[in-house]
Write a protein that holds these residues in place. Sequence first.
Motif, PDB file in Angstrom:
ATOM      1  N   ALA A  35       0.821  -1.213   0.000  1.00 51.61           N
ATOM      2  CA  ALA A  35       0.000   0.000   0.000  1.00 51.61           C
ATOM      3  C   ALA A  35       0.855   1.263   0.000  1.00 51.61           C
ATOM      4  O   ALA A  35       0.503   2.255  -0.645  1.00 51.61           O
ATOM      5  CB  ALA A  35      -0.957  -0.011   1.192  1.00 51.61           C
ATOM      6  N   ARG A  36       1.998   1.240   0.716  1.00 46.84           N
ATOM      7  CA  ARG A  36       2.891   2.417   0.700  1.00 46.84           C
ATOM      8  C   ARG A  36       3.428   2.681  -0.703  1.00 46.84           C
ATOM      9  O   ARG A  36       3.499   3.822  -1.143  1.00 46.84           O
ATOM     10  CB  ARG A  36       4.063   2.238   1.672  1.00 46.84           C
ATOM     11  CG  ARG A  36       3.752   2.540   3.092  1.00 46.84           C
ATOM     12  CD  ARG A  36       5.002   2.706   3.949  1.00 46.84           C
ATOM     13  NE  ARG A  36       6.023   1.697   3.762  1.00 46.84           N
ATOM     14  CZ  ARG A  36       6.047   0.512   4.377  1.00 46.84           C
ATOM     15  NH1 ARG A  36       5.084   0.176   5.224  1.00 46.84           N
ATOM     16  NH2 ARG A  36       7.038  -0.334   4.165  1.00 46.84           N
ATOM     17  N   ILE A  37       3.807   1.610  -1.400  1.00 45.13           N
ATOM     18  CA  ILE A  37       4.300   1.775  -2.765  1.00 45.13           C
ATOM     19  C   ILE A  37       3.195   2.334  -3.664  1.00 45.13           C
ATOM     20  O   ILE A  37       3.428   3.242  -4.467  1.00 45.13           O
ATOM     21  CB  ILE A  37       4.856   0.442  -3.326  1.00 45.13           C
ATOM     22  CG1 ILE A  37       6.068  -0.013  -2.514  1.00 45.13           C
ATOM     23  CG2 ILE A  37       5.197   0.566  -4.812  1.00 45.13           C
ATOM     24  CD1 ILE A  37       7.252   0.934  -2.539  1.00 45.13           C
ATOM     25  N   ALA A  38       1.966   1.823  -3.521  1.00 39.33           N
ATOM     26  CA  ALA A  38       0.835   2.336  -4.301  1.00 39.33           C
ATOM     27  C   ALA A  38       0.598   3.816  -4.004  1.00 39.33           C
ATOM     28  O   ALA A  38       0.314   4.608  -4.909  1.00 39.33           O
ATOM     29  CB  ALA A  38      -0.425   1.516  -4.017  1.00 39.33           C
ATOM     30  N   TYR A  39       0.733   4.204  -2.740  1.00 39.48           N
ATOM     31  CA  TYR A  39       0.595   5.608  -2.322  1.00 39.48           C
ATOM     32  C   TYR A  39       1.660   6.462  -3.010  1.00 39.48           C
ATOM     33  O   TYR A  39       1.366   7.527  -3.550  1.00 39.48           O
ATOM     34  CB  TYR A  39       0.730   5.665  -0.802  1.00 39.48           C
ATOM     35  CG  TYR A  39       0.732   7.025  -0.154  1.00 39.48           C
ATOM     36  CD1 TYR A  39      -0.419   7.519   0.452  1.00 39.48           C
ATOM     37  CD2 TYR A  39       1.887   7.804  -0.079  1.00 39.48           C
ATOM     38  CE1 TYR A  39      -0.427   8.758   1.102  1.00 39.48           C
ATOM     39  CE2 TYR A  39       1.893   9.033   0.565  1.00 39.48           C
ATOM     40  CZ  TYR A  39       0.735   9.503   1.151  1.00 39.48           C
ATOM     41  OH  TYR A  39       0.742  10.721   1.794  1.00 39.48           O
TER      42      TYR A  39
END
Length: 141
Positions: A35-39
């Motif tokens: 999710a951090r990478i997607a953010y």
Amino acid sequence: MTHFHFYHPIEVRYGDLDPQGHVNNAKHLTYFEQARIAYMIELGLFTKDQSFMEIGVILADVHITYLAPIHFGGQVKVGVRVAKLGNKSMTWEQNVVDAETGKILSKGEVVMVTYDYKQGKTINIPHEWREKISQFERLKV
């Protein structure tokens, strides 16, 4: 309660389960990372064609509180927000939420440090990152 402006859906895979039939506790960290990478992609801080070595962040600290089990086939999403920007570090708050009910299944805090992999040292948060994150999260600069 913390307000999240960004959520990323996560597929609960059979391989994520432990012998007790629920998502292994270590997978929550993997869900947080995904999710951090997607953010970061959403905010334009990283692109899908970049090398991991170009991301420029390294995990420094993590704390996770597990609140309820996640089972195979569960519909979950991960909330991501940057709560604090330091000089070289960012404090991220994250949670795993049941996408249907909104129930929080786990929550955590992650400290990421901006890092130059080529030189092997920490660096200041890039100005462009600071601006984009501050604007998105409505942080005071």
